[in-house]
Design a protein around this motif. Structure first.
Motif, PDB file in Angstrom:
ATOM      1  N   UNK A  39      13.780   9.026  11.728  1.00  0.00           N
ATOM      2  CA  UNK A  39      14.525  10.272  11.562  1.00  0.00           C
ATOM      3  C   UNK A  39      13.772  11.185  10.599  1.00  0.00           C
ATOM      4  N   UNK A  40      13.753  12.452  10.927  1.00  0.00           N
ATOM      5  CA  UNK A  40      13.144  13.458  10.056  1.00  0.00           C
ATOM      6  C   UNK A  40      13.960  14.724  10.206  1.00  0.00           C
ATOM      7  N   UNK A  41      14.525  15.185   9.108  1.00  0.00           N
ATOM      8  CA  UNK A  41      15.443  16.320   9.174  1.00  0.00           C
ATOM      9  C   UNK A  41      14.685  17.641   9.197  1.00  0.00           C
ATOM     10  N   UNK A  42      15.291  18.634   9.825  1.00  0.00           N
ATOM     11  CA  UNK A  42      14.691  19.971   9.881  1.00  0.00           C
ATOM     12  C   UNK A  42      14.763  20.618   8.510  1.00  0.00           C
ATOM     13  N   UNK A  43      13.860  21.568   8.277  1.00  0.00           N
ATOM     14  CA  UNK A  43      13.833  22.283   7.007  1.00  0.00           C
ATOM     15  C   UNK A  43      14.714  23.525   7.015  1.00  0.00           C
ATOM     16  N   UNK A  44      15.133  23.962   8.198  1.00  0.00           N
ATOM     17  CA  UNK A  44      15.907  25.196   8.331  1.00  0.00           C
ATOM     18  C   UNK A  44      17.182  24.938   9.125  1.00  0.00           C
ATOM     19  N   UNK A  45      18.120  25.879   9.018  1.00  0.00           N
ATOM     20  CA  UNK A  45      19.289  25.871   9.892  1.00  0.00           C
ATOM     21  C   UNK A  45      18.893  26.505  11.220  1.00  0.00           C
ATOM     22  N   UNK A  46      19.247  25.867  12.304  1.00  0.00           N
ATOM     23  CA  UNK A  46      18.902  26.377  13.625  1.00  0.00           C
ATOM     24  C   UNK A  46      20.111  27.076  14.233  1.00  0.00           C
ATOM     25  N   UNK A  47      19.930  28.344  14.519  1.00  0.00           N
ATOM     26  CA  UNK A  47      21.000  29.148  15.097  1.00  0.00           C
ATOM     27  C   UNK A  47      20.695  29.385  16.572  1.00  0.00           C
ATOM     28  N   UNK A  48      21.422  28.685  17.442  1.00  0.00           N
ATOM     29  CA  UNK A  48      21.187  28.805  18.879  1.00  0.00           C
ATOM     30  C   UNK A  48      21.924  30.038  19.395  1.00  0.00           C
ATOM     31  N   UNK A  49      21.257  31.171  19.329  1.00  0.00           N
ATOM     32  CA  UNK A  49      21.916  32.433  19.680  1.00  0.00           C
ATOM     33  C   UNK A  49      22.336  32.480  21.133  1.00  0.00           C
ATOM     34  N   UNK A  50      21.592  31.788  21.990  1.00  0.00           N
ATOM     35  CA  UNK A  50      21.872  31.887  23.419  1.00  0.00           C
ATOM     36  C   UNK A  50      23.130  31.114  23.811  1.00  0.00           C
ATOM     37  N   UNK A  51      23.655  30.276  22.903  1.00  0.00           N
ATOM     38  CA  UNK A  51      24.883  29.563  23.206  1.00  0.00           C
ATOM     39  C   UNK A  51      26.122  30.382  22.881  1.00  0.00           C
ATOM     40  N   UNK A  52      25.927  31.456  22.135  1.00  0.00           N
ATOM     41  CA  UNK A  52      27.060  32.229  21.671  1.00  0.00           C
ATOM     42  C   UNK A  52      27.622  33.145  22.753  1.00  0.00           C
ATOM     43  N   UNK A  53      26.809  33.505  23.711  1.00  0.00           N
ATOM     44  CA  UNK A  53      27.265  34.415  24.766  1.00  0.00           C
ATOM     45  C   UNK A  53      26.796  33.917  26.116  1.00  0.00           C
ATOM     46  N   UNK A  54      27.710  33.800  27.036  1.00  0.00           N
ATOM     47  CA  UNK A  54      27.333  33.481  28.410  1.00  0.00           C
ATOM     48  C   UNK A  54      26.928  34.790  29.083  1.00  0.00           C
ATOM     49  N   UNK A  55      25.662  35.066  28.998  1.00  0.00           N
ATOM     50  CA  UNK A  55      25.183  36.392  29.392  1.00  0.00           C
ATOM     51  C   UNK A  55      25.193  36.581  30.902  1.00  0.00           C
ATOM     52  N   UNK A  56      25.717  37.728  31.319  1.00  0.00           N
ATOM     53  CA  UNK A  56      25.597  38.156  32.712  1.00  0.00           C
ATOM     54  C   UNK A  56      24.421  39.121  32.778  1.00  0.00           C
ATOM     55  N   UNK A  57      23.267  38.588  33.163  1.00  0.00           N
ATOM     56  CA  UNK A  57      22.043  39.395  33.138  1.00  0.00           C
ATOM     57  C   UNK A  57      21.778  40.093  34.456  1.00  0.00           C
ATOM     58  N   UNK A  58      22.732  40.042  35.361  1.00  0.00           N
ATOM     59  CA  UNK A  58      22.511  40.648  36.676  1.00  0.00           C
ATOM     60  C   UNK A  58      22.195  42.143  36.624  1.00  0.00           C
TER      61      UNK A  58
END
Length: 781
Positions: free
Chosen positions: A1-20
């Protein structure tokens, strides 16, 4: 195990984008997703973003006071009044000064420029400089990239009879100067875009003065726009886009000479301005007067340009040495005195003021806390320096809460400069610590990486990366996209002259991806081959010997599962485990053997001591196996109890049973039949002959004999084996010696002769954790 040094913000999970809505503009779903996450949701917005146009720029006439300022400048030119352009010593200020000077000179103005000395005058207008300007006959002063905080200085100019035109972009404070005119986007209600750099504001003023769009100045505008880290969106994106083209094709002697000392060939990128040209422009003003940097941009003489560029290069190299020395001292001070302070403040006499912002940035990166770095001037009774902050802490507003403790203060949310009395340093430290303690949670002190998308290694392609590059130029407000990828580590090594960088290869099936992590070389010994790694970074194309490959520039990574470090058979293991912390490590060996970790202070216990006495398992993260256990059950019990984050298999095997094997039942039968037939077997005389006849090892014959002796099938008298008549019927498995050999074979096969995946599977199963590897774990493999 090796922990990340930063907080990861998954921006693409916050909005179900309709890119049509973007379908008619773009083919790539990934590019559409990236645009959507940047607030670009319509075809028209996408067209404007992907295809910047000079027509997208706003009318300079919308800036407050710009008409009034233009009339005053033209009046001064008509009356042959002397005009002073009052600039700043950073890259934005230097390029702003050059832009304004070129425009004024084109209009026939009698003008000069003035850059205050960082060390003797400080940032922005000052009373002494204004009085000197009056004595030299200047009747109009135009500030560029400064002046919005010069309340007192504006009054001095008025008293001197000098008209003051302020062009600036920095945050306005409570009081606004009473200047003749103020051209500032944030002070202009009608102007749509508020985030121009200082050079952008100067360019707008120049455009309005000249009465046409001065494309010849774009090569200067792009320097300050990118180097000052303003958001590269809207107008700034347009200026940067066309500015990069302009500077790439510039015939300006100073630009040509700069490109040569930077070893830049071909089209210039935003990264080359940010990391090569910008720092050199900044370096001059950091160490001395910035005039040579302005002269470099303005000169029409190629020989002079080459000479000035060489000078700038020398100063930048000197700056790098000074930064390194101060940063080392500052880091030591933080380690010794800062404790748990939420805001770092370090101060020392003799530190060069010009580089303290860079040092502050290094402290923020190293300690993940806001940092203020000050140079103390005992004779003045004051300290002067720069500050940089973390994402979650607005340095400008926080310092404005305690503004009364600063003699001078100005800047932005993430960067600021200040002067304060020496006796106020501790007061400011305590008050900022209290503000940060009130506002921030422990998670806020970790840097944040905003991840734009997850992608599979086998889905990456050269054409796909080229699609992403259409979003350039990247910078503040339009960062280079960060991607999440995962794969098993196939190769890993340290690179660089100091071995301070990391290079690894990740695999997903047959697909491979190279990764480079600058400054991550210290993590080399904490990553085992075959571990599953989760990585975040920027995707790009690496070209070597004409061959192009996709690669990821690592920004952070983690290994979410426990790791096995396979050092079986390695004689000297000190180097392999040198990075483990004694307080979180435990080494285990057989009790009768001396410890192998002579140079480390890791506690060493025997298997029996660990099982019989018990240990504080909660603190053990690294389990070092110096020798194999007596039985598999011993190790199984320990790993199930401790469940470490990392296991180091460092044992050796001299001899062993596995390679000797175990005799077959047929071989046991043959030997016993031979005994019954011959009635005896003389060890000393006949052992070697039998071994040669059957092609058996001497050890096999001895083992068979001992098993039969234990089962009371034979007796031994004076070195001679005799079969026992009518022995009790027993199976070979009833022999303890036979069972021990079977167990030893099983132990050696699993713990020593297994491959990496097989050993990890067995340990995983015995830690009673969910298996990460799908193959079935079987006893004996």
């Amino acid at each position: 195990m090796l922990r990340s040094q930063a907080n990861w913000n998954y921006t693409y999970n916050e909005t179900k984008a309709d890119v049509s809505p973007l379908d008619q503009m773009i083919d790539s779903d990934l590019t559409k997703q990236l645009l959507w996450q940047r607030g670009i949701t319509t075809a028209d917005q996408a067209a404007r973003f992907l295809h910047p146009d000079l027509n997208h720029l706003h009318d300079p006439g919308l800036l407050h006071d710009i008409d009034k300022a233009c009339l005053r400048v033209k009046e001064a030119i008509a009356n042959k009044e002397h005009i002073l352009v009052y600039g700043d010593y950073d890259a934005d200020g230097v390029s702003s000064t050059a832009v304004m000077m070129e425009a004024l000179l084109e209009l026939g103005a009698i003008c000069e420029f003035y850059i205050p000395n960082r060390f003797t005058e400080g940032y922005g207008p000052n009373e002494v400089a204004f009085k000197e300007a009056k004595e030299q006959g200047f009747q109009l002063i135009i500030t560029v990239d400064n002046g919005i905080a010069a309340v007192q200085e504006a009054e001095v100019a008025k008293q001197l009879g000098i008209d003051l035109i302020i062009t600036d972009h920095h945050e306005a404070q409570k009081d606004i100067p009473t200047a003749f005119a103020i051209i500032h986007p944030k002070c202009s209600k009608e102007y749509p875009f508020k985030e121009l750099a200082g050079v952008g504001v100067a360019f707008k003023f120049a455009q309005h003065l000249l009465g046409y769009f001065p494309s010849q100045l774009l090569d200067l505008v792009v320097i300050g726009t990118i180097a000052d880290l303003v958001p590269l969106v809207a107008e700034n994106r347009v200026l940067a886009h066309f500015g990069l083209k302009a500077i790439s094709n510039s015939n300006r002697p100073g630009i040509k000479a700069l490109k040569k000392v930077c070893n830049i060939e071909g089209p210039i990128t935003e990264e080359q301005i940010g990391f090569m040209i910008g720092p050199r422009m900044n370096a001059v003003g950091r160490l001395q007067e910035a005039n040579p940097a302005v002269d470099l941009l303005l000169t029409k003489d190629m020989d002079q340009a080459v000479e000035l560029a060489a000078f700038v290069q020398d100063v930048n190299q000197e700056r790098q040495v000074i930064v390194s020395e101060i940063a080392k001292e500052a880091e030591q001070m933080v380690n010794e005195t800062a404790g748990d302070a939420d805001v770092i403040i370090v101060a020392k006499e003799g530190w060069n003021e010009g580089v303290l912002g860079i040092v502050a940035s290094k402290l923020v990166k190293k300690f993940d806390r806001p940092a203020i770095v000050l140079s103390i001037h005992p004779q003045k009774g004051e300290a002067k320096g720069s500050a940089r902050s973390i994402d979650a802490f607005d340095l400008f507003s926080s310092c404005m809460e305690i503004r009364e403790h600063f003699t001078r203060f100005g800047g932005h949310a993430q960067a600021a400069g200040m002067t304060l009395p020496i006796d106020r340093i501790d007061i400011v430290r305590n008050k900022l610590h209290a503000i940060a303690d009130r506002q921030l949670s422990p998670e806020d002190f970790k840097p944040v990486l905003s991840i734009d998308a997850t992608t599979d290694i086998d889905a990456l392609s050269i054409s796909g990366i080229a699609e992403i590059e259409k979003l350039a130029p990247f910078g503040m407000g339009n960062p280079k996209p960060l991607f999440f990828v995962k794969g098993s580590v196939k190769e890993i090594r340290q690179i660089g002259s100091r071995q301070n960088h990391l290079k690894l290869t990740m695999a997903n099936g047959q697909a491979l991806l190279d990764g480079v992590g600058f400054g991550m070389g210290n993590l080399y010994h904490q990553i085992s081959k075959s571990s599953m790694i989760h990585a975040v970074g920027e995707l790009g194309i690496n070209e070597w010997n004409g061959r192009q490959k996709v690669q990821i520039m690592l920004k952070d990574f983690e290994i979410p599962e426990w790791q096995l470090f396979d050092y079986r058979g390695v004689r000297s293991i000190e180097k392999q485990v040198a990075h483990v912390l004694p307080e979180t490590a435990l080494a285990i060996q057989l009790k009768e053997h001396p410890p192998r970790l002579h140079e480390l202070s890791v506690p060493v216990l025997s298997y029996q001591e660990v099982m019989n006495q018990g240990i504080n398992n909660a603190h053990v993260k690294d389990l070092i196996l110096l020798e194999m256990p007596a039985t598999l059950d011993d190790l199984s019990e320990i790993v199930a109890d401790i469940r470490p984050e990392r296991i180091f298999a460092c044992y050796q095997l001299d001899g062993g049973s596995y390679l000797k094997g175990i005799p077959t039942r047929e071989e046991f039968k043959w030997f016993y039949a031979m005994m019954l037939k011959r009635k005896q077997f003389h060890f000393e005389k006949e052992l070697d002959k039998l071994a040669a006849f059957k092609g058996w090892s001497v050890d096999k014959i001895k083992f068979i004999s001992k098993v039969f002796f234990e089962l009371e099938f034979v007796k031994i008298e004076d070195g001679i084996l005799y079969p026992i008549s009518k022995p009790t019927k027993k199976d070979l498995t009833e022999s303890e010696l036979y069972q021990q050999r079977l167990q030893q074979l099983d132990l050696e096969e699993i713990l020593y002769y297994s491959n990496y995946t097989q050993l990890k599977n067995w340990l995983q199963e015995n830690m009673k954790a969910p298996a990460s590897l799908k193959e079935e774990v079987m006893s004996g493999l």
